[in-house]
Design a protein around this motif. Structure first.
Motif, PDB file in Angstrom:
ATOM      1  N   UNK A   1       1.068  -1.221   0.103  1.00  0.00           N
ATOM      2  CA  UNK A   1       0.322  -0.060   0.477  1.00  0.00           C
ATOM      3  C   UNK A   1       0.542   1.479  -0.015  1.00  0.00           C
ATOM      4  N   UNK A   2       1.723   1.523   0.670  1.00  0.00           N
ATOM      5  CA  UNK A   2       2.807   2.885   1.330  1.00  0.00           C
ATOM      6  C   UNK A   2       3.498   2.807  -0.159  1.00  0.00           C
ATOM      7  N   UNK A   3       3.968   1.806  -1.017  1.00  0.00           N
ATOM      8  CA  UNK A   3       4.577   2.062  -2.524  1.00  0.00           C
ATOM      9  C   UNK A   3       3.809   2.159  -3.648  1.00  0.00           C
ATOM     10  N   UNK A   4       2.602   1.723  -3.709  1.00  0.00           N
ATOM     11  CA  UNK A   4       1.733   1.384  -4.586  1.00  0.00           C
ATOM     12  C   UNK A   4       2.179   0.140  -5.423  1.00  0.00           C
ATOM     13  N   UNK A   5       2.593  -0.783  -5.248  1.00  0.00           N
ATOM     14  CA  UNK A   5       2.358  -2.288  -5.489  1.00  0.00           C
ATOM     15  C   UNK A   5       1.549  -2.450  -6.622  1.00  0.00           C
ATOM     16  N   UNK A   6       1.177  -3.015  -7.671  1.00  0.00           N
ATOM     17  CA  UNK A   6       0.080  -3.787  -7.996  1.00  0.00           C
ATOM     18  C   UNK A   6       0.318  -5.153  -7.763  1.00  0.00           C
TER      19      UNK A   6
ATOM     20  N   UNK B   1      -3.285  -0.943   9.583  1.00  0.00           N
ATOM     21  CA  UNK B   1      -3.213  -1.251   8.349  1.00  0.00           C
ATOM     22  C   UNK B   1      -3.790  -2.904   8.191  1.00  0.00           C
ATOM     23  N   UNK B   2      -5.420  -2.503   8.577  1.00  0.00           N
ATOM     24  CA  UNK B   2      -5.810  -3.972   8.425  1.00  0.00           C
ATOM     25  C   UNK B   2      -5.771  -4.314   6.766  1.00  0.00           C
ATOM     26  N   UNK B   3      -6.587  -5.547   6.472  1.00  0.00           N
ATOM     27  CA  UNK B   3      -6.952  -5.427   5.204  1.00  0.00           C
ATOM     28  C   UNK B   3      -8.624  -5.555   4.892  1.00  0.00           C
ATOM     29  N   UNK B   4      -9.422  -5.065   5.821  1.00  0.00           N
ATOM     30  CA  UNK B   4     -10.436  -4.045   5.710  1.00  0.00           C
ATOM     31  C   UNK B   4     -10.657  -3.381   6.878  1.00  0.00           C
ATOM     32  N   UNK B   5     -10.984  -2.116   6.040  1.00  0.00           N
ATOM     33  CA  UNK B   5     -11.179  -0.262   7.352  1.00  0.00           C
ATOM     34  C   UNK B   5     -10.076  -0.482   7.832  1.00  0.00           C
ATOM     35  N   UNK B   6      -8.935   0.535   7.258  1.00  0.00           N
ATOM     36  CA  UNK B   6      -7.410   0.617   7.605  1.00  0.00           C
ATOM     37  C   UNK B   6      -8.174   1.494   8.208  1.00  0.00           C
TER      38      UNK B   6
ATOM     39  N   UNK C   1      -4.559   7.321  -2.904  1.00  0.00           N
ATOM     40  CA  UNK C   1      -4.750   7.536  -4.774  1.00  0.00           C
ATOM     41  C   UNK C   1      -6.383   7.102  -4.002  1.00  0.00           C
ATOM     42  N   UNK C   2      -6.974   6.364  -2.708  1.00  0.00           N
ATOM     43  CA  UNK C   2      -7.735   6.372  -2.724  1.00  0.00           C
ATOM     44  C   UNK C   2      -7.473   4.118  -3.254  1.00  0.00           C
TER      45      UNK C   2
ATOM     46  N   UNK D   1      -6.973   2.282  -1.342  1.00  0.00           N
ATOM     47  CA  UNK D   1      -6.850   0.666  -0.104  1.00  0.00           C
ATOM     48  C   UNK D   1      -7.339  -0.438  -0.365  1.00  0.00           C
ATOM     49  N   UNK D   2      -7.973  -0.438  -0.691  1.00  0.00           N
ATOM     50  CA  UNK D   2      -9.180  -2.260  -1.263  1.00  0.00           C
ATOM     51  C   UNK D   2      -8.545  -2.771  -1.829  1.00  0.00           C
ATOM     52  N   UNK D   3      -7.904  -1.989  -2.698  1.00  0.00           N
ATOM     53  CA  UNK D   3      -7.246  -2.619  -4.192  1.00  0.00           C
ATOM     54  C   UNK D   3      -5.457  -3.261  -3.651  1.00  0.00           C
ATOM     55  N   UNK D   4      -4.869  -2.514  -2.926  1.00  0.00           N
ATOM     56  CA  UNK D   4      -4.140  -2.935  -2.353  1.00  0.00           C
ATOM     57  C   UNK D   4      -3.671  -3.459  -1.507  1.00  0.00           C
ATOM     58  N   UNK D   5      -3.046  -4.673  -1.757  1.00  0.00           N
ATOM     59  CA  UNK D   5      -2.357  -5.507  -2.416  1.00  0.00           C
ATOM     60  C   UNK D   5      -3.296  -6.391  -2.701  1.00  0.00           C
ATOM     61  N   UNK D   6      -3.280  -6.831  -3.896  1.00  0.00           N
ATOM     62  CA  UNK D   6      -4.255  -7.784  -4.915  1.00  0.00           C
ATOM     63  C   UNK D   6      -4.818  -8.892  -4.654  1.00  0.00           C
TER      64      UNK D   6
END
Length: 359
Positions: A145-150, A190-195, A211-212, A214-219
């Motif tokens: 999440x922090x680095x935006x790694x897809x 930084x939980x999986x749901x509702x960080x 970028x909003x 949080x729900x996408x990362x990590x895939x």
């Protein structure tokens, strides 16, 4: 940025991190190792009681290495993922024989059964205070999440990028507190749901937060259809209320645990009972079926309860079989769904008001 990142995480942890968990008291390499294995795919709240009981019986590596595997699996019963317990026992034996204890080298640690790169890093960082990186599920989520790694972290290329980040951001000093801080950050904020991004110490430059995404990362892991299997479990009771158990093969699901005999169908139950106990129950009662989920499939279990007449020991000569009286100390580890069935009163096999499916 890597240094500033670790400084912010450590500053947050000093104020808000968890510091009084059982394995954090007297954090020897052995205690760290056992806790890390137990915490794989298991919540902290569940592990605490198991860890305390495990340490009371196996306070050091030698005690674990020289114990019977049945005793190890018995203390693991209910924690699930029993391959972890078998590997823990095997690793203790190998470390005891080959190294005279748990090695303090990353490669030697990672070569032991059940210890990968991240667990080896945790043992070195948390147990020895040496600079070593970890990358468990919580840390993967924070870094992705922090680095935006897809991408899914299980993919080789994604995992390679995450490891590079983990090593880059691990400080040379305070590697142990930093490792604990990263795990706590992922587990509590930084939980999986509702960080809880508003409370996160590194939210200011977090790509997912900006970028909003949080729900996408990590895939998530690519979804596959979960197959379902079926089995019929036989609760064969003798006149005294003892039930027949048999040890499962050392590998595969519930490897090495004591379980109920199984049949491929209700029609095969009589033949299986005669094979195991030398006779067929006069009647069977079909108990309500239920499902048990494994990592890669679901198992639909059909329990069948039946009572034998006369002495139970006839026909049971294999050391992998035992007549067990529910409520007594078990012969070893028992899978959770089987333990649940055994906790039910034996009246199912004793009542006269039964459905006869053996015909």
């Amino acid at each position: 940025m890597p240094q500033r990142f670790s400084e912010r995480v450590l500053a947050w942890w000093r104020r808000h991190g968890r510091k009084d968990l059982p394995w954090q008291r007297e954090p020897t390499p052995y205690r760290v190792w056992v806790s890390e294995i137990m915490l794989q795919q298991t919540q902290v709240g569940t592990v605490v009681g198991y860890f305390d009981r495990f340490m009371a019986r196996f306070p050091d590596l030698e005690a674990l290495a020289t114990a019977p595997v049945d005793e190890v699996l018995g203390l693991w019963s209910g924690l699930g993922y029993y391959a972890r317990a078998r590997n823990l026992h095997r690793a203790a034996q190998e470390a005891h024989v080959l190294h005279g204890g748990l090695p303090a080298d990353l490669e030697a640690l990672a070569a032991l059964p059940g210890i990968g790169r991240s667990t080896a890093g945790a043992i070195l960082a948390l147990g020895h205070g040496r600079p070593a990186s970890i990358l468990d599920g919580n840390v993967k989520r924070v870094l992705a999440r922090h680095a935006g790694i897809d991408g899914w972290p299980g993919e080789t290329a994604v995992l390679h990028r995450l490891w590079a980040l983990a090593e880059e951001r691990t400080p040379e000093h305070e590697a142990g507190p930093y490792a604990q801080a990263m795990m706590d950050l992922g587990a509590t904020l930084c939980t999986r749901a509702n960080p809880c991004c508003g409370d996160c110490p590194v939210a200011a430059d977090c790509v997912a937060q900006r970028e909003g995404r949080q729900r996408e990362l990590p895939a998530p892991k690519p979804r596959k259809t979960t197959p379902e299997r079926e089995t019929w479990m036989l609760l064969l009771y003798d006149a005294a209320g003892a039930v027949l158990l048999e040890r499962r093969p050392p590998s595969g699901i519930w490897g090495g645990l004591w379980s109920l005999p199984e049949a491929a169908s209700a029609d095969e139950a009589d033949a299986r009972a005669r094979e195991l106990a030398g006779r067929t129950p006069a009647t069977w009662q079909a108990l309500p079926p239920f499902r048990h989920a494994f990592t890669h499939f679901r198992l639909r279990i059909h329990p069948l309860a039946g009572r034998l007449h006369g002495p139970a020991a006839v026909g049971v000569k294999d050391t992998a079989q035992v007549w067990y009286k529910p409520g007594q100390p078990p012969p070893g580890g028992i899978p959770a769904p089987v333990a649940s069935l055994l906790e039910q009163p034996a009246r199912a096999a004793a009542t006269n008001d039964r459905e006869d499916i053996s015909q």
